[in-house]
Design an enzyme around this catalytic site. Structure first.
Site, short mmCIF file in Angstrom:
data_model
loop_
_atom_site.label_atom_id
_atom_site.label_comp_id
_atom_site.label_asym_id
_atom_site.label_seq_id
_atom_site.Cartn_x
_atom_site.Cartn_y
_atom_site.Cartn_z
N ALA A 78 0.62 -1.46 -0.21
CA ALA A 78 -0.01 -0.32 -0.27
C ALA A 78 1.16 1.36 0.20
CB ALA A 78 -1.41 0.03 1.08
N HIS A 96 -3.10 -9.62 -4.69
CA HIS A 96 -4.86 -9.76 -4.26
C HIS A 96 -5.58 -9.18 -5.35
CE1 HIS A 96 -2.76 -9.00 -0.12
NE2 HIS A 96 -2.31 -9.58 -0.19
N ARG A 110 -4.14 -0.23 5.65
CA ARG A 110 -4.34 -0.18 6.97
C ARG A 110 -3.84 0.84 7.50
NH1 ARG A 110 -3.93 -5.98 7.37
NH2 ARG A 110 -2.96 -5.76 8.85
N VAL A 128 -4.43 -3.16 -5.89
CA VAL A 128 -5.14 -3.96 -6.83
C VAL A 128 -5.89 -2.45 -7.66
CG1 VAL A 128 -6.27 -5.25 -4.91
CG2 VAL A 128 -7.33 -2.89 -5.03
N ASP A 129 -4.68 -1.50 -8.21
CA ASP A 129 -5.20 -0.40 -8.59
C ASP A 129 -4.50 -0.03 -9.48
OD1 ASP A 129 -2.55 0.81 -7.96
OD2 ASP A 129 -2.91 0.56 -5.52
N GLN A 178 0.64 -6.47 -3.87
CA GLN A 178 -0.63 -6.19 -3.78
C GLN A 178 -1.54 -5.04 -3.49
OE1 GLN A 178 2.29 -6.47 0.90
NE2 GLN A 178 0.30 -7.53 1.42
N SER A 224 3.92 -3.57 5.42
CA SER A 224 4.48 -3.38 6.48
C SER A 224 4.54 -5.32 6.59
CB SER A 224 3.23 -3.48 7.97
OG SER A 224 1.78 -4.12 7.26
#
Length: 348
Positions: free
Chosen positions: A131, A226, A143, A210-211, A208, A294
């Site tokens: 992210a 993801h 998150r 999804v954009d 990770q 993270s």
């Protein structure tokens, strides 16, 4: 060599058998000529023939693994040539590399120099992003507290339970995310990774996110671990649907089932093809670079452990996962990648 002969010391390197000196002088025709000598521990001088042209000066050191030796002096006029060699040569001893990096790049964080060197000397490199790679495109971190929506932790909406038991909330959350992404563009960090793929410096990006910003920036070999928010399907019959149908809260035209983005919800398995291809690439990689995650979410957080190669971790916040990595760089993804790329471009 005597200074009164017109020769100037341009590079001095410490070796076990003595000091290696690279000298240069400008001829009457305006051409620079270079020569090398070894001054051993007994002050005996051994000279080696000469070459002409700054681009050929360092060839006089080819008889030595000179970057494995210790730099004592670098003339400013030779520094750029030496710096290029430092960035593009695999140097085995960390202390020696640090010495050359400090001499050639005194104002640059040594880990940035390490990263630029490792990226250019690795045979195969895989990048894993989270992210934190997207937040600088003004996408809220999924998150973080700043990413909360309607005072609801998004992690409680992005679940199979919400899809099944509170579809109106689920649909509104994802419809708003899709609408918000319409005005989002990749940032310079995304474009740096795309340029490295074009230069054959990286092989695979596993993300990770999804954009779809890696693809939008020009990266081709991207595995979306993801899923993708741009792809819509029916949760009941798996029939693909148009994005606008989901945004406008329509049902599946085939079975009247619930439409959903093709993203991995909490409680679902990762896409097998994306996972397998990313894992295979990491297992073969000489270098794995983890950016903006993270590493809290299983099973993606296990991927960096699957390589026998070197590892780099780049994140705005450094946590206790860092002991797993060879290099740790605390910083935002975009700026850090731009700093590394500035050194990569110096080597072109």
């Amino acid at each position: 060599m005597e200074a009164n002969q017109g020769w100037e010391t341009l590079l001095t390197i410490g070796a076990e058998e003595g000091d290696v000196h690279l000298y240069g002088k400008e001829t009457m025709e305006g051409i620079w000529e270079f020569s090398r000598t070894l001054v051993d521990n007994e002050e005996s001088i051994t000279a080696v023939g000469s070459v002409k042209g700054w681009e050929n000066a360092l060839s006089l050191l080819d008889d030595y693994s000179w970057l494995e030796l210790y730099p004592i002096y670098i003339d400013e006029r030779l520094r750029a040539h030496v710096a290029k060699e430092v960035l593009t040569t695999s140097i085995h001893h960390k202390d020696t590399f640090m010495a050359w990096a400090d001499r050639c790049f005194p104002d640059v964080n040594s880990n940035i120099v390490f990263a630029a060197n490792w990226i250019q000397t690795a045979g195969s490199t895989v990048v894993l992003t989270g992210a934190g790679m997207s937040t600088e495109s003004n996408i809220p971190d999924f998150r973080s507290s700043s990413g909360w929506w309607k005072q609801i932790d998004p992690r409680t909406v992005a679940t199979t339970e919400a899809l099944a038991g509170n579809y109106p909330l689920f649909q509104e959350f994802y419809a708003r995310r899709i609408e918000a992404l319409k005005d989002i563009d990749p940032h310079e960090g995304h474009r740096v990774l795309a340029s490295w793929e074009q230069l054959n410096l990286i092989d695979v990006i596993g993300t990770q996110n999804v954009d779809g910003l890696h693809a939008a920036a020009g990266s081709n070999n991207v595995h979306e671990l993801h899923g993708s928010i741009d792809k819509i399907r029916c949760d009941d019959c798996d029939m693909p649907a148009e994005k606008i149908a989901f945004v406008e809260n329509e049902a599946c035209f085939q079975c009247n089932g619930k439409l959903r983005p093709n993203v991995v919800l909490f409680g679902e398995m990762l896409p097998q093809k994306a996972w397998t291809k990313t894992l295979e690439a990491i297992e073969k990689a000489d270098l794995v670079i983890v950016i903006g995650t993270s590493l809290e979410v299983y099973p993606v957080n296990q991927l960096p452990n699957m390589t026998s190669g070197r590892t780099i971790y780049i994140n705005a916040e450094i946590s206790d996962v860092t002991h797993r990595f060879d290099i740790v760089i605390e910083g935002m993804a975009k700026l850090t990648l731009m700093e590394i790329n500035e050194l990569v471009l110096r080597s072109a």
